[in-house]
Design an enzyme around this catalytic site. Structure first.
Site, PDB file in Angstrom:
ATOM      1  N   ALA A 122     125.822  70.919   6.997  1.00  0.00           N
ATOM      2  CA  ALA A 122     126.546  69.949   6.173  1.00  0.00           C
ATOM      3  C   ALA A 122     126.285  70.304   4.706  1.00  0.00           C
ATOM      4  CB  ALA A 122     126.055  68.543   6.479  1.00  0.00           C
ATOM      5  N   GLN A 163     124.777  68.784   2.406  1.00  0.00           N
ATOM      6  CA  GLN A 163     123.378  68.544   2.014  1.00  0.00           C
ATOM      7  C   GLN A 163     122.400  69.031   3.084  1.00  0.00           C
ATOM      8  OE1 GLN A 163     121.832  67.639  -0.689  1.00  0.00           O
ATOM      9  NE2 GLN A 163     123.607  67.217  -1.949  1.00  0.00           N
ATOM     10  N   SER A 164     122.722  70.117   3.744  1.00  0.00           N
ATOM     11  CA  SER A 164     121.875  70.637   4.821  1.00  0.00           C
ATOM     12  C   SER A 164     120.496  71.082   4.328  1.00  0.00           C
ATOM     13  CB  SER A 164     122.595  71.826   5.461  1.00  0.00           C
ATOM     14  OG  SER A 164     121.719  72.542   6.304  1.00  0.00           O
ATOM     15  N   ASN A 165     119.462  70.548   4.957  1.00  0.00           N
ATOM     16  CA  ASN A 165     118.096  71.026   4.684  1.00  0.00           C
ATOM     17  C   ASN A 165     117.896  72.413   5.287  1.00  0.00           C
ATOM     18  OD1 ASN A 165     117.045  68.481   3.538  1.00  0.00           O
ATOM     19  ND2 ASN A 165     117.416  67.702   5.621  1.00  0.00           N
ATOM     20  N   ALA A 203     120.155  74.751   5.553  1.00  0.00           N
ATOM     21  CA  ALA A 203     120.770  75.742   4.666  1.00  0.00           C
ATOM     22  C   ALA A 203     119.828  76.065   3.501  1.00  0.00           C
ATOM     23  CB  ALA A 203     122.104  75.217   4.144  1.00  0.00           C
TER      24      ALA A 203
END
Ligand SMILES: *Cc1c(COP(=O)(O)O)cnc(C)c1O
Length: 338
Positions: A74, A76-78, A80
């Protein structure tokens, strides 16, 4: 199991072991012994649970002579953000396909928190609608291959059997710590979404003990059967890595009652849980994952739905980099139950 883990290359990225701390004041408020496993302290560009998975995934990528990594998440992916940091650490080119899958209508959502860190960490960002993700990946893979680069694709959340080994290893680390402290861990509770964390913990705990259960709090999927199947499939994929695991029986337990309005949407319990842990212990959890799971744990214990006579261990999976993006969630009036 030692041989299961030793059979795969691993790049050290995390600060390990992460601390296991007693939450005496929260436990007293709830009438249960509660401990917290600080996987928010894995140390990779603000830490989190993906770092343990990336130790094995990046190990695999380097073993295959990869030049570039592509992964998904997403906006706000952690995952990523930790992948961007891991790639920076080892000198791999990093491409993040960031999908607009969460409706959080605040301008910071696309520019602040994890997205800002992704950029600082030198990753290439490809933002798109969910329906465009596959095409974006295909085009990108073609482009990188034509440039002569070997591409390594990491699935969303780093959740495949290789990544999940990071949480088999975490279970081993945790059970070493509880043994040293003389604890009897009865229940491990954590946020579950792509499933690799839970699958790894299930395999790791089952291998080492008969009486420690793992409860995932569904923070992600309104399709309950799908998330249960995903975790189940991952446990079977890990089983497939080693004949040592062939006789073990894995059981998947997931709570679906605390998802609220869906992924990325904190509930009243989430906000109350975040405030309670922060005020009682000086530890911050996030409104998408760890705080949602914590709020669920508090409400399950309070409602007598968790009957724990032994020690409960909450696994803090990180996520705090997103906090500033969710300022509005904390500004709302919330029902304080303390
Ligand atoms: C990804 C994530 C989880 C969920 O872990 P999965 O292995 O994807 O189920 C939990 N907490 C945080 C903070 C995460 O980023």
């Amino acid at each position: 199991m030692a041989t299961l883990l030793e059979g795969f290359p691993r790049v050290p990225l995390a600060h390990l072991p992460t601390p296991l701390e007693r939450l005496a004041r929260l436990g007293a408020a709830l009438g249960t012994e509660v401990w917290i496993k600080r996987d928010d302290c894995t140390g990779l560009a603000t830490g989190g649970n993906k770092t343990r998975k990336l130790e094995y995934l990046i190990g695999d990528a380097l073993g295959r002579d990869a030049d570039a990594v592509i992964t998904y998440g997403a906006i706000q992916s952690n995952h990523a953000r930790q992948t961007a940091a891991a790639c920076a650490r080892v000198g791999l080119e990093c491409h993040l396909i960031l999908v607009r899958s969460v409706h959080w209508d605040h301008p910071e959502y696309e520019t602040s928190g994890n997205v800002l860190l992704d950029d600082l960490l030198g990753a290439h960002l490809h933002k798109c609608a969910p329906a465009e993700a596959a095409k974006t990946a295909e085009d990108l893979t073609g482009e990188l291959s034509r440039a002569g680069k070997t591409v390594y694709v990491i699935p969303a959340g780093g959740s495949n059997a290789i990544g999940a080994l990071g949480y088999v290893q975490c279970a081993r680390e945790l059970l070493n710590q509880t043994t040293a402290l003389g604890l009897r861990p009865e229940l491990l509770v954590h946020a579950t979404s792509s499933g690799g964390t839970q699958a790894g913990l299930i395999v790791g705990t089952t291998e080492l003990t008969d009486d420690c259960r793992v409860l995932g709090i569904n923070v992600y999927d309104s399709d309950h059967a799908a998330i249960e199947q995903r975790v189940h499939n991952l446990t079977e994929d890990i089983r497939g890595l080693s004949s040592e695991l062939s006789a073990l029986k894995f059981s998947v337990a997931i709570d679906h009652d605390h998802l609220g309005d869906g992924y990325g949407q904190p509930t009243e319990d989430t906000i109350a849980g975040i405030r309670q842990l922060a005020e009682l212990h000086g530890i911050v959890t996030d409104p998408v994952y760890s705080g949602k799971a914590l709020g669920a744990l508090v409400s399950l214990i309070r409602d007598g739905r968790i009957d724990a006579t032994g020690d409960v261990v909450f696994i803090h999976t990180g996520g705090v980099a997103v906090q500033s993006v969710y300022g509005a969630a904390f500004a709302r009036p919330t029902v304080r139950k303390v």
